[in-house]
Design a protein around this motif. Structure first.
Motif, PDB file in Angstrom:
ATOM      1  N   PHE A 189       0.845  -1.190   0.000  1.00  0.00           N
ATOM      2  CA  PHE A 189       0.000   0.000   0.000  1.00  0.00           C
ATOM      3  C   PHE A 189       0.882   1.242   0.000  1.00  0.00           C
ATOM      4  N   ARG A 190       0.554   2.187  -0.873  1.00  0.00           N
ATOM      5  CA  ARG A 190       1.257   3.465  -0.944  1.00  0.00           C
ATOM      6  C   ARG A 190       0.219   4.592  -0.928  1.00  0.00           C
ATOM      7  N   TYR A 191       0.539   5.665  -0.215  1.00  0.00           N
ATOM      8  CA  TYR A 191      -0.371   6.815  -0.208  1.00  0.00           C
ATOM      9  C   TYR A 191       0.434   8.098  -0.038  1.00  0.00           C
ATOM     10  N   GLY A 192       0.201   9.044  -0.944  1.00  0.00           N
ATOM     11  CA  GLY A 192       0.893  10.316  -0.880  1.00  0.00           C
ATOM     12  C   GLY A 192       0.218  11.261   0.108  1.00  0.00           C
ATOM     13  N   LEU A 193       0.881  11.535   1.209  1.00  0.00           N
ATOM     14  CA  LEU A 193       0.325  12.438   2.220  1.00  0.00           C
ATOM     15  C   LEU A 193       0.435  13.891   1.783  1.00  0.00           C
ATOM     16  N   ALA A 194       1.484  14.202   1.073  1.00  0.00           N
ATOM     17  CA  ALA A 194       1.720  15.547   0.549  1.00  0.00           C
ATOM     18  C   ALA A 194       2.689  15.408  -0.612  1.00  0.00           C
ATOM     19  N   GLN A 195       2.996  16.505  -1.244  1.00  0.00           N
ATOM     20  CA  GLN A 195       3.939  16.451  -2.355  1.00  0.00           C
ATOM     21  C   GLN A 195       5.291  15.946  -1.865  1.00  0.00           C
ATOM     22  N   ASN A 196       5.769  14.862  -2.472  1.00  0.00           N
ATOM     23  CA  ASN A 196       7.050  14.239  -2.156  1.00  0.00           C
ATOM     24  C   ASN A 196       7.090  13.550  -0.796  1.00  0.00           C
ATOM     25  N   VAL A 197       5.951  13.403  -0.127  1.00  0.00           N
ATOM     26  CA  VAL A 197       5.881  12.689   1.156  1.00  0.00           C
ATOM     27  C   VAL A 197       4.930  11.503   0.990  1.00  0.00           C
ATOM     28  N   THR A 198       5.439  10.282   1.206  1.00  0.00           N
ATOM     29  CA  THR A 198       4.665   9.071   0.938  1.00  0.00           C
ATOM     30  C   THR A 198       4.675   8.135   2.133  1.00  0.00           C
ATOM     31  N   PHE A 199       3.495   7.618   2.445  1.00  0.00           N
ATOM     32  CA  PHE A 199       3.348   6.574   3.457  1.00  0.00           C
ATOM     33  C   PHE A 199       3.320   5.219   2.748  1.00  0.00           C
ATOM     34  N   LYS A 200       4.076   4.240   3.264  1.00  0.00           N
ATOM     35  CA  LYS A 200       4.182   2.939   2.629  1.00  0.00           C
ATOM     36  C   LYS A 200       3.982   1.836   3.665  1.00  0.00           C
TER      37      LYS A 200
END
Length: 201
Positions: free
Chosen positions: A126-137
């Motif tokens: 699972f990947r989700y972009g929290l903000a520009q250039n910041v990703t939760f994996k």
């Protein structure tokens, strides 16, 4: 589609129960692994894949673990949002076979019997972009061995990463590894907090 994954870690620490100048640091992490995966997409959602790899973990008395698996992957969604943000979820269902050669490196060197593993493996990415250039994996996998004695392996890695460039990112991760039947003298569950560099080729 093809993917290559490699990792390695090494760490030393002084046991908290030992104090004074005579306290010597001990190896608490010494592992590495390499994995190659090839996918063939049948539709936009379903793909078949083959995967092979090898890993070693001296602290866990695993001299080498070579494995291969084949299965199906389901891509539930893969969305690119505004400002480069992403949302991605893939699940896998497969059968994996592994041969694990064991050798006790710590505290004394000792040969141990080898074991085989084989059974269904389930995974999710699972990947989700929290903000520009910041990703939760989040990467999770479960292997239930039906060869020999009953055994379950569970791995989970939670990571927060910040993209420095298009190819390079910096992140922090929390790793949990559980083995219901580890080598003699080893604990069932290991955890690690790490600082990571990722390079996209």
């Amino acid at each position: 589609m093809y993917a290559i994954k490699s990792y390695g870690s090494y760490g030393r620490s002084r046991p908290p129960e030992v104090t004074g100048e005579e306290a010597e640091s001990q190896v608490v992490a010494f592992n590495a692994g390499l994995e190659l995966r090839g996918d063939r997409r049948f539709t936009e959602v379903i793909s078949g894949y083959l995967l092979g790899g090898a890993e070693t973990d001296h602290v866990k008395s695993v001299e080498s673990r070579t494995f291969g698996e084949g299965g199906l992957g389901v891509l539930w969604w893969d969305e690119k949002k505004e400002k480069g943000r992403e949302s991605y979820l893939r699940t896998d269902a497969a059968f994996r076979y592994a041969n694990e050669t064991r050798f006790q490196y710590y505290p004394t060197r000792l040969n141990l019997p080898d074991v085989d593993l084989g059974g269904p493996r389930f995974g999710a990415v699972f990947r989700y972009g929290l903000a520009q250039n910041v990703t939760f994996k989040e990467d999770v996998e479960v292997l239930v061995s039906v060869i020999g004695d009953s055994r379950m392996l569970f791995n989970s890695q939670t990571q927060l990463s910040v993209g420095l460039t298009k190819q390079l990112s910096l992140g922090t991760s929390f790793l949990v590894k559980h083995d219901s039947a580890p080598p003699p003298g080893k604990v069932s569950t290991d955890t690690a907090l790490a600082l990571n560099f990722e390079v996209m080729l």
